[in-house]
Design an enzyme around this catalytic site. Sequence first.
Site, PDB file in Angstrom:
ATOM      1  CG  ASP A   1     -18.635  29.997   3.662  1.00  0.00           C
ATOM      2  OD1 ASP A   1     -19.679  30.089   4.195  1.00  0.00           O
ATOM      3  OD2 ASP A   1     -18.259  30.709   2.752  1.00  0.00           O
ATOM      4  CD  GLU A   2     -22.188  33.894   6.265  1.00  0.00           C
ATOM      5  OE1 GLU A   2     -21.997  34.227   5.187  1.00  0.00           O
ATOM      6  OE2 GLU A   2     -22.831  33.814   7.075  1.00  0.00           O
TER       7      GLU A   2
END
Length: 371
Positions: A115-116
């Site tokens: 998610d990054e």
Amino acid sequence: MDAFFASVELLDYPELRGQAVVVGGRNVHLPQVQADGSRRFARLRDYVGRGVVTTSTYEARAFGVFSGMGLMKSAALAPEAILLPANFDAYRDYSRRFKAAVASIAPQIEDRGIDEIYIDLSDFAEDSLSLARRIKQAVFAATGLSCSIGITPNKLLAKICSDLDKPDGITILRQDEVASRIWPLPAKKINGIGPKATEKLARLGIRSIGELAATPVDFLFRHFGQSNGAWMHRVAHGIDERAIVTASEPKSISRESTFARDLHARQDRAELSEIFTGLCLRVADDLKRKGYASRTIGIKLRYSDFHAVTRDITLPVGISTGAEIRKAAGECLKRVPLAQKIRLLGVRAGGLVPLNALLQPVAAVQAELPF
DNA sequence: TCTGGGGTCCTAGGACCC
DNA sequence: TCTGGGGTCCTAGGACCC
């Protein structure tokens, strides 16, 4: 991405928006559809077991429920919170979508997990605010999800700033704003200063990044070592020269499992053996799927007192089958104390050798040589 | 009401080699 | 007789991150 797993779930369950929702646990059942078509969700208070929170919505975080917290403990804080099982296939799918959306605008991307990402925007003439808005719009169009962005001179500051205006935020910071906007923050906001370092810094009277920046570097050398002390000094001043890394090879592949109840090597031998073999087979499957052999096989045990040990063995040649891994891991297992009950067993394959490199034609290998 | 699963990187000692 | 200075690889543990 903002509360990523929980936000993906809310796409499926829009009626939960605005509520305290937690993703995590094991054997958590999916929502039951009622006769009237409405859905009945599991509540945190009904959970029994060793699961932890994987992600919580911002509403759940307001109760003090954060990632990594045991679900039983979370239930004491927010008994009425909705509990949903994790669906990693869906998260991986949305992960690919958001990364592709960003790549369509700025292809220099460093993957930092599901998610990054870091994005290198150095070559964009466009002003930072409109660029950030454009990226957020692309991500939303591709996923229906919001993210938070920090645009700064380096990765260290970008990571800190991406977190300052969550959710759905944009933070832009110039190097000359480090003192005014970064120094007031707690030292643990620095990526790499975790619980242990935070505790040690606090004992030394250092709490904010500014206090760390004002600490003589000699003092940091003495208490954290030459390398770590120098690093702390640099990051406290907002200095970070790391480049964006757009490609990397995996270093290890592992599988582990925490049991529903603690098991004993003798009393629960058959059960443990089956779990152990299963882990070896899963690692073998992962290796095959990703195209690697492994030269270093390791195991991990966590005892009922939560103390963990590891053992590993390096082989003369890379291996990849379940039987080979099971044999090597079995050798490791012989070197570990087995008096205490065990709560977790893990199998790891390191020293990865890409199989396509082995299959590379001789001519191609020779082409890479200087002579 | 005890603490998941998948990773990376660093340190430090010992073996071993030149 | 009491002893170097490099270097690499292996193993174990731990901090940290998502």
